[in-house]
Enzyme design. Structure first.
Site, PDB file in Angstrom:
ATOM      1  N   HIS A  79      72.151  73.762  95.172  1.00 56.21           N
ATOM      2  CA  HIS A  79      71.669  73.555  93.802  1.00 56.21           C
ATOM      3  C   HIS A  79      70.724  74.693  93.438  1.00 56.21           C
ATOM      4  CE1 HIS A  79      72.436  69.008  94.118  1.00 56.21           C
ATOM      5  NE2 HIS A  79      73.162  69.428  93.119  1.00 56.21           N
TER       6      HIS A  79
ATOM      7  N   ASP B 155      74.149  61.832  86.438  1.00 56.30           N
ATOM      8  CA  ASP B 155      74.246  62.743  87.581  1.00 56.30           C
ATOM      9  C   ASP B 155      73.188  62.377  88.633  1.00 56.30           C
ATOM     10  OD1 ASP B 155      75.110  65.070  88.937  1.00 56.30           O
ATOM     11  OD2 ASP B 155      73.609  66.318  87.930  1.00 56.30           O
TER      12      ASP B 155
ATOM     13  N   HIS C  88      79.218  70.402  93.644  1.00 57.91           N
ATOM     14  CA  HIS C  88      77.890  70.535  93.013  1.00 57.91           C
ATOM     15  C   HIS C  88      77.350  71.926  93.314  1.00 57.91           C
ATOM     16  CE1 HIS C  88      76.603  66.347  91.848  1.00 57.91           C
ATOM     17  NE2 HIS C  88      77.821  66.172  92.336  1.00 57.91           N
TER      18      HIS C  88
ATOM     19  N   GLY D 252      77.459  74.637  91.504  1.00 59.75           N
ATOM     20  CA  GLY D 252      78.492  75.649  91.232  1.00 59.75           C
ATOM     21  C   GLY D 252      77.977  76.908  90.557  1.00 59.75           C
TER      22      GLY D 252
END
Ligand SMILES: [Zn+2]
Length: 286
Positions: A178, A80, A208, A210
């Site tokens: 994030h 990631d 991203h 989430g």
């Protein structure tokens, strides 16, 4: 079975569901996430951020790939937010089956150049690549690095980016951050923008940040074509909130007594996400 990110996401794109990418940097949590994915019969990405790789150590990846090989559901082990080409080589070398190159904070031209280079290398050995265009925000001090303000993905640029780089999936910035949202920051997804991007870009799209978004917005984003959703904070909060509770008993010391209720709490959150993403039962499609 162990497979690539592309093998998992192309089906999700065709059948219109999203695969969860759960971030893991602890082996007990890894086992719990694989278990719940098997119970839900859902395909899975194990996401490991470079900081998490440094924490858990690269040697553990071999154990994870072994577990994935004998799993009843398709699993990709995904690097990631790779920052450099050299990191990608490490990822490939130690057994990841999917990599993300995130040069989203660089200029468009530089982002294209490194994403293309990573895609060419990864494709040469049969692995898949996710890149990011636009930047998602950073909501709290433990969130991954990003910008304070979101730079939304431009749909026209996205078409050029995908064509020029040859990446297999694209992370888009449509309003997520994030980390966990502070009270002053209300998450709000630009679903019209997502629709516009999806109309133009055919490859699987990734969301991203989430964690902490309202379920109905996430459900909408899946319907509009998001095919992978990264979840880190929500499962870790569930795990450690339960651990604080368990550790109130000062007599406990054995991980095998302390961790199981924490794993159960984490699995309940993960199960909810899997349902929300419409990934439940989708392992049958592979
Ligand atoms: Zn991310």
């Amino acid at each position: 079975m162990l497979t690539t990110g592309k093998a998992i996401l192309d089906v999700a794109n065709e059948k219109n569901f999203a695969v969860p990418a759960f971030n893991i940097s602890d082996y007990a949590m890894f086992n719990g996430i694989v278990d719940i994915s098997e119970e839900k019969h859902a395909p899975l990405f194990i996401g490991i951020h470079p900081d998490e790789v440094r924490h858990i150590g690269v040697d553990v990846i071999a154990a994870m790939t072994q577990r994935a090989h004998r799993s009843s559901v398709p699993i990709a082990i995904h690097w990631d937010h790779g920052a450099t080409y050299e990191e990608m080589l490490t990822a490939i070398h130690v057994g990841f089956t999917s990599v993300m190159i995130d040069a989203s904070l660089q200029s468009f031209a530089d982002n294209v150049a490194i994403s293309r280079k990573v895609a060419e290398t990864a494709h040469a050995v049969g692995l898949s690549v996710e890149a990011e265009l636009g930047t998602i925000g950073k909501a709290d001090s433990e969130g991954e690095a990003g910008t304070d303000a979101i730079i939304y993905t431009d749909p026209v640029d996205a078409v050029t980016f995908v064509r020029e780089t040859g990446v297999d999936s694209l992370a888009v910035a449509i309003g997520t951050y994030h980390g966990l949202y502070p009270k002053t920051l209300k998450p709000e997804l630009k679903l019209d923008l997502l629709k516009e991007i999806k109309d133009r870009v055919r490859i699987p799209l990734v969301l991203h940040g989430g964690s902490g978004n309202p379920d109905d917005e996430i459900a909408q984003s899946v319907k509009l074509g998001i095919n992978k959703i990264n979840i880190s904070s929500d499962i870790k909060v569930a795990y450690h909130a339960k651990m604080r509770e368990v550790l109130a008993d000062a007599g406990l010391r054995e991980p095998l007594n302390i961790q199981p209720p924490c794993i159960a709490a984490m699995k309940a959150v993960a199960a909810h996400k899997i349902d929300l993403f419409e990934a439940t039962g989708k392992a049958d499609l592979y």
